[in-house]
Design a protein around this motif. Structure first.
Motif, PDB file in Angstrom:
ATOM      1  N   PRO A  81      29.840  72.661 118.818  1.00 56.10           N
ATOM      2  CA  PRO A  81      31.092  72.435 119.543  1.00 56.10           C
ATOM      3  C   PRO A  81      31.913  73.703 119.756  1.00 56.10           C
ATOM      4  N   GLY A  82      32.638  73.710 120.827  1.00 56.53           N
ATOM      5  CA  GLY A  82      33.543  74.816 121.132  1.00 56.53           C
ATOM      6  C   GLY A  82      34.509  74.362 122.206  1.00 56.53           C
ATOM      7  N   GLU A  83      35.517  75.218 122.480  1.00 58.57           N
ATOM      8  CA  GLU A  83      36.453  74.855 123.555  1.00 58.57           C
ATOM      9  C   GLU A  83      35.765  75.038 124.901  1.00 58.57           C
ATOM     10  N   LEU A  84      35.941  74.075 125.787  1.00 64.05           N
ATOM     11  CA  LEU A  84      35.295  74.161 127.094  1.00 64.05           C
ATOM     12  C   LEU A  84      36.100  75.047 128.035  1.00 64.05           C
ATOM     13  N   LEU A  85      35.414  76.041 128.617  1.00 64.48           N
ATOM     14  CA  LEU A  85      36.020  76.917 129.633  1.00 64.48           C
ATOM     15  C   LEU A  85      35.371  76.589 130.969  1.00 64.48           C
TER      16      LEU A  85
ATOM     17  N   ASP B   4      39.858  71.272 125.541  1.00 68.19           N
ATOM     18  CA  ASP B   4      38.955  70.171 125.184  1.00 68.19           C
ATOM     19  C   ASP B   4      37.804  70.714 124.354  1.00 68.19           C
ATOM     20  N   LEU B   5      37.469  70.006 123.289  1.00 68.19           N
ATOM     21  CA  LEU B   5      36.322  70.404 122.475  1.00 68.19           C
ATOM     22  C   LEU B   5      35.093  69.628 122.951  1.00 68.19           C
ATOM     23  N   CYS B   6      34.014  70.368 123.199  1.00 69.21           N
ATOM     24  CA  CYS B   6      32.792  69.748 123.727  1.00 69.21           C
ATOM     25  C   CYS B   6      31.587  70.418 123.085  1.00 69.21           C
ATOM     26  N   TYR B   7      30.437  69.789 123.206  1.00 68.71           N
ATOM     27  CA  TYR B   7      29.170  70.471 122.929  1.00 68.71           C
ATOM     28  C   TYR B   7      28.202  70.107 124.034  1.00 68.71           C
TER      29      TYR B   7
ATOM     30  N   ARG C   3      40.525  66.692 121.610  1.00 66.33           N
ATOM     31  CA  ARG C   3      41.419  67.755 122.014  1.00 66.33           C
ATOM     32  C   ARG C   3      41.703  68.693 120.861  1.00 66.33           C
ATOM     33  N   ALA C   4      42.068  69.926 121.208  1.00 68.00           N
ATOM     34  CA  ALA C   4      42.459  70.889 120.187  1.00 68.00           C
ATOM     35  C   ALA C   4      43.979  70.888 120.004  1.00 68.00           C
ATOM     36  N   ASP C   5      44.700  70.025 120.735  1.00 69.61           N
ATOM     37  CA  ASP C   5      46.169  70.026 120.647  1.00 69.61           C
ATOM     38  C   ASP C   5      46.707  68.602 120.659  1.00 69.61           C
TER      39      ASP C   5
END
Ligand code: AMP
Length: 504
Positions: A340-344, A380-383, A394-396
């Motif tokens: 997982p990571g933040e989606l750009l 948004d956190l996604c993988y 969400r990260a927030d």
């Protein structure tokens, strides 16, 4: 702009652009009426290109004004009729329009020309020559500005350009039927998922089948209308799909021509996919994902039986054509599968930034130094697995409630405007699947009001309606003497949410 070219093209046919409870509007009429509005704007305001604010629900002429604004080189700013006057006033104050088209009769004096439906009738009915392309909104010009919930308590404006919308259409249209059909036009103009009907649908010569607020609130009336609709493409949030699916009558018999569901805007639950797959054997289900800042949607994929059987969440899809996705954690790109990571999001659908807010723009938008592509950090956190993306939260403090995007701080800031509220903390109450069921507010009062909890909650909700649309007003309002604090000394929202567990 693709949609304007296509509108011009289909105006030479007998196709119907829009159907609502009262009337139908042909492509020819839509073209002529939008030409008339554009001509009026050009004649009246000349080179001034200030945005046109449009307040309403799904009125026929609203669509004509929207395309008229684009043909005259102006952005439009849609404000839904459910938005309270105070919030609408803030948006109008930020945009400073010269013209407000008002189907609600509630727009306060704001120094702009306010056009009522009665003012519009002769104006749109006049004949006007086609508007030359040189006047249309150019590639880099804003086509609309949408105002979404902002964490400071003020709605924040997201301008989207004609170039962004063309890129969105190019990416989405391969998922649309090749020619024509009837698309559901239920999503509010204030929410960009309406672009799936307004931009992609019109670009394909489809008929927009209108479901207004009154119909959404009355399932019997809605189903009667749907039964006559000839709908081929369903577009909505999963929440609206679930609302309809609660009724057994929502099936292929009701919509015999339906071939596709397109969902966007929030988590698509397994249960909804299973119900629809069973009840609509002739329709495929498409899940899509995207933030307003990157133009409606940036991923899409058909939900297969295998995905439905998989214990993972339903995937949000693959990048649509033209869009590049990246995952990032601690400043480094995440390339591994299932990490997982933040989606750009990078590419031509990413908008220029926030309206009049360079500070916020700088935080969330960027230009990639190697590719030169415009980018947006979604929060948004996604993988991903085999190029298929999965959403993990969400990260927030932003969330979705019945498809509406809400920043908790926005609700808190507006509750703190009420005379007897010193401090508000708002938490989402979720069901076992993590889906937000409702908002609960915990409140420090300025002074004891002598009211029972029930009477106090009723009074506060009434006051809050002056600042917040109904969907943002917490269902529960509880007065507290102090807030629990976490180890960092911040309000412990988890403890507040836990205190509600087991309450209905
Ligand atoms: P909005 O700008 O109102 O479209 O909201 C964008 C946010 O909605 C995204 O950043 C996500 O958090 C959420 N969202 C949109 N589509 C989906 C989806 N298919 N699944 C899960 N969350 C979604």
């Amino acid at each position: 702009m693709l949609v304007l070219e296509q509108l011009k093209f289909f105006a030479k046919t007998d196709r119907i652009a829009l159907v609502n409870r009262e009337e139908t509007l042909s492509y020819r009429e839509l073209d002529a009426r939008s030409n008339a509005f554009a001509a009026w704007l050009l004649n009246t305001f000349g080179a001034d290109r200030s945005p046109v604010v449009i307040c309403g629900d799904k009125e026929t002429d609203l669509l004509c004004c929207l395309f008229g604004a684009l043909k005259s080189g102006r952005a439009y700013v849609p404000i839904d009729s459910v938005v309270p006057e105070g919030r609408a006033g803030q948006i109008i104050g930020d945009v400073k329009p010269r013209v407000v088209v008002d189907f609600t009769g509630r727009v306060p004096d704001c120094g702009a020309v306010v056009l009522s439906p009665a003012d519009l009738a002769p104006l749109l009915g006049g004949s006007a020559a086609p508007i030359s392309r040189q006047y249309w909104v150019g590639d880099a010009g804003p086509a609309y500005i949408l105002f979404t919930s902002g964490s400071t308590g003020r709605p924040k404006g997201v301008p989207i350009t004609a170039g962004n919308l063309d890129a969105f259409c190019r990416g989405l249209l391969p998922y649309y039927p090749a020619d024509g059909g009837v698309v559901l036009h239920q999503v509010s103009y204030s929410f960009d998922v309406s672009g799936c009907a307004v931009y992609a649908g019109i670009s394909r010569g489809m008929t927009l089948f209108t479901v207004d607020h009154a119909m959404t609130g009355n399932l019997q009336e809605l189903f009667a209308a749907l039964g006559e609709s000839g709908l081929t493409l369903w577009v909505s949030t999963p929440s609206f799909g679930e609302l309809c699916a609660q009724s057994r009558g929502f099936s292929q018999e009701l919509l015999p021509r339906l071939r596709q569901f397109l969902f966007c805007g929030e988590v698509l639950p397994h249960t909804l996919c299973d119900t629809l797959a069973e009840r609509f054997p002739a329709a495929r289900i498409l899940n899509t994902y995207g933030p307003t800042e990157a133009t409606v949607l940036v991923t899409a994929d058909e939900i297969t039986e295998e995905m439905r059987r998989d214990s993972r969440t339903i995937p949000i899809g693959r990048a649509i054509d033209g869009v590049t996705l990246q995952l990032e954690r601690d400043g480094a790109e995440v390339t591994g599968e299932e990490q997982p990571g933040e989606l750009l999001i990078l590419g031509p659908t990413v908008g220029p930034g926030y309206f009049g807010r360079p500070d916020l723009t700088e935080k969330a938008f960027f230009t990639d130094p190697t590719t030169g592509l415009r980018g947006y950090r979604t929060g948004d956190l996604c993988y991903q697995r085999n190029g298929l993306y999965y959403y993990c939260g969400r990260a927030d403090n932003q969330l979705k409630l019945n498809g509406y995007r809400i920043e908790l701080e926005d609700v808190e800031e507006n509750l703190q405007k009420l005379p007897n509220i010193r401090r508000a903390a708002v938490v989402p109450v979720r069901d076992g699947d993590g889906k937000v069921q409702y908002l609960a507010a915990f409140l420090l009062l300025r002074e004891e009001d002598g009211l029972t909890p029930l009477k106090r909650a009723i009074a506060l909700k009434k006051q809050a309606a002056a600042y917040l649309p109904a969907y943002m007003i917490p269902r529960k309002m509880t007065a507290v003497e102090s807030f629990p604090l976490n180890v960092n000394g911040k309000i412990d929202r988890k403890a507040l949410a836990a205190s509600l567990e087991g309450t209905p």
